[in-house]
Design an enzyme around this catalytic site. Structure first.
Site, mmCIF file in Angstrom:
data_model
loop_
_atom_site.group_PDB
_atom_site.id
_atom_site.type_symbol
_atom_site.label_atom_id
_atom_site.label_comp_id
_atom_site.label_asym_id
_atom_site.label_seq_id
_atom_site.Cartn_x
_atom_site.Cartn_y
_atom_site.Cartn_z
ATOM 1 C CB VAL A 63 -0.929 0.013 1.242
ATOM 2 C CG1 VAL A 63 -1.681 1.331 1.338
ATOM 3 C CG2 VAL A 63 -1.908 -1.154 1.190
ATOM 4 C CB ALA A 108 4.848 2.527 0.977
ATOM 5 C CE LYS A 109 5.122 -1.288 8.164
ATOM 6 N NZ LYS A 109 6.059 -0.516 8.978
ATOM 7 N N GLY A 110 3.991 -2.848 3.479
ATOM 8 C CA GLY A 110 3.647 -4.100 2.822
ATOM 9 C C GLY A 110 3.417 -5.186 3.851
#
Ligand code: NAD
Length: 422
Positions: A63, A108-110
């Site tokens: 994201v 962001a992050k995953g």
């Protein structure tokens, strides 16, 4: 985040925090709505060959919240509890964290829904390489730069970097940070978050006209962040009277000797309790949080100080080394009791600052020694603390709100300057 319901509320919490500060800043509804949503979300379902010959399908997310200030940056989490809403919240918080320390990054992050402890090394490698391939269309040194988070480490970053590089036919170390030093990682990255916590604590003591030397400190969590923070705070002259891990803690009024505890620390940041009895007594985590100390450093999990125990917290200062250790309700209670809270997006930003240094070094293929990394980290932490403190003083806000004001102002200004396309 331990349940899907709690994870969903993480994004709701993040959006509420945003709206509160948007009101303080008088942002218009359009800008607030834009910031309350993520820019881009990718969900991937991908197969992995397991050791027994079977094929399992895993789900992963990446994201990107906002890229107005530069490429997006944020960790990759391997956890059975990962949900899209959790990843969205973490991505938004990364936007604010990068902005408050003025890095040229968005957030962001995953995440991949997997308990990495249930996989063999080979399975973990195949999962990482396939996930990297699935999200390769949106990551890259100029676009989106992952880093380690819960359940991932330097080894996972090495596989990601290698996979992305294989697709392009040449090495692209800047695609991830938190890599091993031998393949483009930075000196000082492992210690960076704990070291940033030290600098934030030093500045907080200065702001409150209190000496760090001789101050009593309790640290919850003895992993990467808590262990380094305890060591550096002790070296700076503080008396670390308690530390803990997931099973409980050790306490000694006269101060613990941190180095032997670090030397005998076990996997998962677990304390060796061999010293119990020799001046040290065992305490549980609930008691640690309520010790009569000058400074409390929660460095383990989110949601540790809640409305239930906040009235009993006796520390005069709380430095949030973990992400989200104080719930919103607890935060209000601490504020009413005049406890000085250094918020997570400022206190634990040292990790992303040195990740930024790693990326800069990779892009230039020119590497710095550790003293240079630490000097530049200190410079950024001290400046960020001063900027947040100044806003807190002039607008009569608490540090948390002030940190959000500084961060939001920067992101909003970048959006305004760039304008609306087309
Ligand atoms: P880690 O896994 O290395 O260490 C976590 C520590 O917390 C361990 O000692 C573990 O035993 C302890 N712990 C686990 N559950 C606990 C519980 N219920 N009560 C008390 N202690 C418990 O993790 P870390 O990298 O040190 O991260 C700690 C926190 O800091 C997390 O909130 C993380 O998101 C945040 N953080 C980490 C970084 C980083 O660079 N590692 C950067 C920013 C924020």
């Amino acid at each position: 985040m331990t349940t899907a319901a709690a994870a969903e509320s993480a994004f709701a919490t993040a959006q509420t925090q945003l709206r509160t500060v948007a009101q303080i800043l008088g942002l218009d509804a359009g800008m607030t709505s834009a910031l309350a949503q993520t820019k881009r979300e990718l969900t991937v379902h991908f197969p992995v060959r397991m050791d027994d010959g079977s094929t399992r399908i895993f789900t992963g997310y990446r994201v990107q919240h906002n890229d107005a200030r530069g490429p997006v940056k944020g960790g990759l989490r391997y956890s059975a509890q990962v949900t899209p809403d959790e990843v969205r919240a973490l991505a938004m918080w990364m936007t604010w964290k990068c902005a408050v320390v003025n890095l040229p990054y968005g957030g962001a992050k995953g995440g991949v829904v997997v308990d990495p402890r249930t996989l063999s090394r080979g399975e973990l490698e195949r999962l990482t390489r396939r996930y990297t391939t699935e999200i390769a269309c949106i990551i890259g040194p100029e676009r989106d730069i992952p880093a380690p988070d819960l359940g991932t480490d330097a080894r996972v970053m090495a596989w990601m970097m290698d996979t992305f590089s294989m697709h392009h036919g040449f090495s692209i170390p800047g695609v991830v940070t938190g890599k091993p030093v031998d393949i483009g990682g930075s000196q000082g990255r492992v210690e960076a978050t704990g070291r940033g916590v030290l600098y934030a604590t030093q500045e907080a003591c200065r702001a409150r006209a209190r000496a760090l030397e001789g101050a009593t400190v309790a640290v919850q969590g003895f992993g990467n962040v808590g262990g380094v923070a305890a060591r550096l705070l002790a070296q700076a002259g503080a008396t670390v009277v308690a530390v803990s891990d997931s099973r409980g803690g050790l306490h000694c009024d006269a101060g613990l000797d941190v180095e032997p505890l670090l030397a005998t620390r076990q996997a998962g940041g677990l304390l060796d309790r061999g010293k119990v009895g020799a001046g040290y007594r065992e305490i549980d985590n609930a008691e640690l949080l309520e010790l009569d100390v000058d400074i409390l450093v929660p460095a383990a999990l989110e949601g540790q100080i809640t409305e239930r125990n906040a009235p009993r917290v006796r520390a005069r200062m709380v430095v949030e080394a973990a992400n989200g250790p104080v719930t919103a309700a607890a935060d209000a209670i601490l504020a009413a009791r005049d406890v000085y809270v250094v918020p997570d997006i400022l206190a634990n930003a040292g990790g992303v600052v040195v990740s930024y240094f790693e990326w800069v070094q990779d892009m230039q293929s020119f590497f710095w020694d550790e003293p240079e990394v630490n000097r530049r980290l200190q410079q950024i932490m001290v400046r960020a603390f001063a900027e947040v403190s100044a806003v807190a003083a002039t607008r009569r806000l608490r540090l948390r709100e002030a940190a959000y004001v500084v961060a939001l102002n920067r992101v909003v200004e970048a959006i305004r300057l760039r304008g609306l396309y087309p």
